[in-house]
Design an enzyme around this catalytic site. Structure first.
Site, PDB file in Angstrom:
ATOM      1  N   LYS A  15       2.176   2.044   4.255  1.00  0.00           N
ATOM      2  CA  LYS A  15       1.869   3.175   2.498  1.00  0.00           C
ATOM      3  C   LYS A  15       1.219   2.520   1.461  1.00  0.00           C
ATOM      4  CE  LYS A  15       5.166   1.705   0.767  1.00  0.00           C
ATOM      5  NZ  LYS A  15       5.357   0.962  -0.346  1.00  0.00           N
ATOM      6  N   ASP A 148      12.583   3.017   2.071  1.00  0.00           N
ATOM      7  CA  ASP A 148      11.218   3.521   2.519  1.00  0.00           C
ATOM      8  C   ASP A 148      10.465   4.025   3.678  1.00  0.00           C
ATOM      9  OD1 ASP A 148       9.797   3.150  -0.095  1.00  0.00           O
ATOM     10  OD2 ASP A 148       9.267   1.451   0.633  1.00  0.00           O
TER      11      ASP A 148
END
Length: 308
Positions: A15, A148
């Site tokens: 990401k 995350d």
């Protein structure tokens, strides 16, 4: 007796944080945050072998010697959290998880969290082949595994709040090419947040409605350089101060005619967005030659459908 009951593979995409705003420190010692996040096509590869066994053995292995290969690995932690949430007795199973790493560690790209999310998806396939199950709550993922992990499990273009457990899907970001530029240093997430404690108290949440409108306008008009007026990373000033060479790297990326250059996560990885017709192959080769001490990846932003 040991019997193989499932084997499967799963990709674990990295990401980037197009923006990352750190807010106040909560009573549970987590920071509230706001982040616009997207998925890129730099991926680890995970393989799971699950056995029904009367002699339980859990093992994580990797092609990277610096990666923990025991209970300290976040993918192992994710597997334990899965068994705990679904009340499955771990002593009745043996598990062998193999990780091929392509995402650099401690780089602000969510490599460990991506592996954890991929582990959850593999175990869902192993135990709930008919898709008839209730997914683990995102808040549980964030607290039990890592902040995350909920985003990496969800993927796509999302506005993330809370400690990473409040996720709002946003209009899809264009699948633009980009360069990921990893300087020869690592940054501890824990230390990065500790350095922000005093400063983050003054940060205020954005107005999500106006933020979304402006974001959508930039996407529609393809005026990507305007992202510099909308997107910010709370960690960038401290990273520049602690690691001055970052300024040289950012200038070099800007000189490649990237309309937007910033820091992903707590760093140190920088990303540079490009127009659809940009020749990122040439750009990546030039940067690698100019800065041989760095890792340069040419990638693109991808959506959820691209990962299936």
């Amino acid at each position: 007796m040991t019997q193989l009951i499932f084997s499967g593979k799963e990709i674990a995409p990295a990401k980037i944080n197009l923006s990352l705003k750190v807010l106040e420190l909560r009573s549970d010692n987590y920071h509230n945050l706001e982040s616009l996040m997207v998925t890129v096509d730099l991926c680890d590869q995970l393989s799971l072998f699950l056995y029904k066994s009367d002699k339980s053995s859990w093992r994580v292995s990797s092609d990277r010697s610096d990666l923990p290969q025991n209970e300290n690995n976040i993918a192992y932690k994710a597997a334990r959290a899965f068994f705990k949430w679904y009340e499955i007795n771990p002593d009745s199973y043996s598990l062998n998880l193999e990780i091929v790493k392509n995402i650099p560690s401690q780089a602000g790209l969510g490599g460990g969290s991506a592996d954890a999310a991929a582990t959850l998806r593999l175990l869902e396939r192993a135990f709930f082949a008919d898709d008839n199950f209730e997914a683990m709550p995102l808040s549980y993922m964030a607290h039990e595994i890592g902040a995350d992990v909920p985003y990496c499990y969800t993927s796509g273009t999302c506005f993330v709040r809370g400690i990473g457990d409040i996720i709002e899907e946003f209009p899809a970001f264009p699948q633009l090419p980009l360069i990921l530029f990893k300087p020869p240093t690592s940054i501890s997430t824990k230390h990065a947040f500790a350095a922000l404690n005093a400063e983050s108290k003054a940060n205020k949440p954005v107005n999500r409605s106006s933020f979304k409108i402006k974001y959508s306008e930039i996407i529609a008009e393809k005026s990507y350089s305007d992202f510099s007026l909308l997107l910010e990373n709370s960690f960038l000033p401290n990273v520049k101060q602690s690691y001055p060479k970052i300024n040289d790297y950012m200038n070099a990326l800007t000189e490649t005619k990237s309309p937007f250059v910033s820091l992903s996560g707590t760093g140190p990885t920088l990303f540079a967005l490009y127009e659809e017709n940009a020749d990122v192959d040439v750009i990546a080769k030039s940067l690698s030659k100019k800065f041989p001490e760095t890792l340069v990846f040419k990638n693109k932003i991808v959506g959820q459908d691209s990962l299936k």
